[in-house]
Motif scaffolding. Sequence first.
Motif: not given
Length: 193
Positions: A78-102
């Motif tokens: 299916g559409p590929a751009l939403p998957a790319v956007r989702a990966v970038v957004s997921r990395f941003a959220e995981e980075s923003a919420r990295d409380e354990r600083r891993r």
Amino acid sequence: MARSKEFDPDAALRTALELFWRRGYEATSMADLVDELGIARASIYATFGSKHELYMRALRRYGETCDRTLLEELSQPGPALPAVRAVVSRFAEESARDERRRGCFVTNTAVELAPHDRDAARRVEASWDLLETALTSALLRARAQGELPAGRDPRALARMLLVLLQGMRVVGKAGGDPERPRDAATQALALLD
């Protein structure tokens, strides 16, 4: 007759991975590994080799898990751009919420070991190559499907996203303003329009 192992090597590898990820290579001693894994030093050496070999196996295991997830996310039909956007957004959220600083184990290895450890550098490069290739493939599909303007260079965009994703992991590990990775992701995603 050979004695059977009195521990689960796979579970021990997972535990070592968590310890190395949390503390880094240099800050993790063999005594730390003995304590954390709950097995004798001789058993660690007999099963995994040196501390460095154990670290490299843990890094390989981490990469296999994370790389498989990214490949699945970026190669959905299916559409590929939403998957790319989702990966970038997921990395941003995981980075923003990295409380354990891993951070990311691969990124941590790139910063700590790759400059002076050829094996670590090769493993990091292999992981980054795989991510870059997966992003390039997804962006090529997006361009072919009319989701990405024809004048955009999928490989150059993939490389920019790779650098952004790794940078977000470093910023997240360091702490500070959680809006940094989110804002960076927003700006990068605007380039895909």
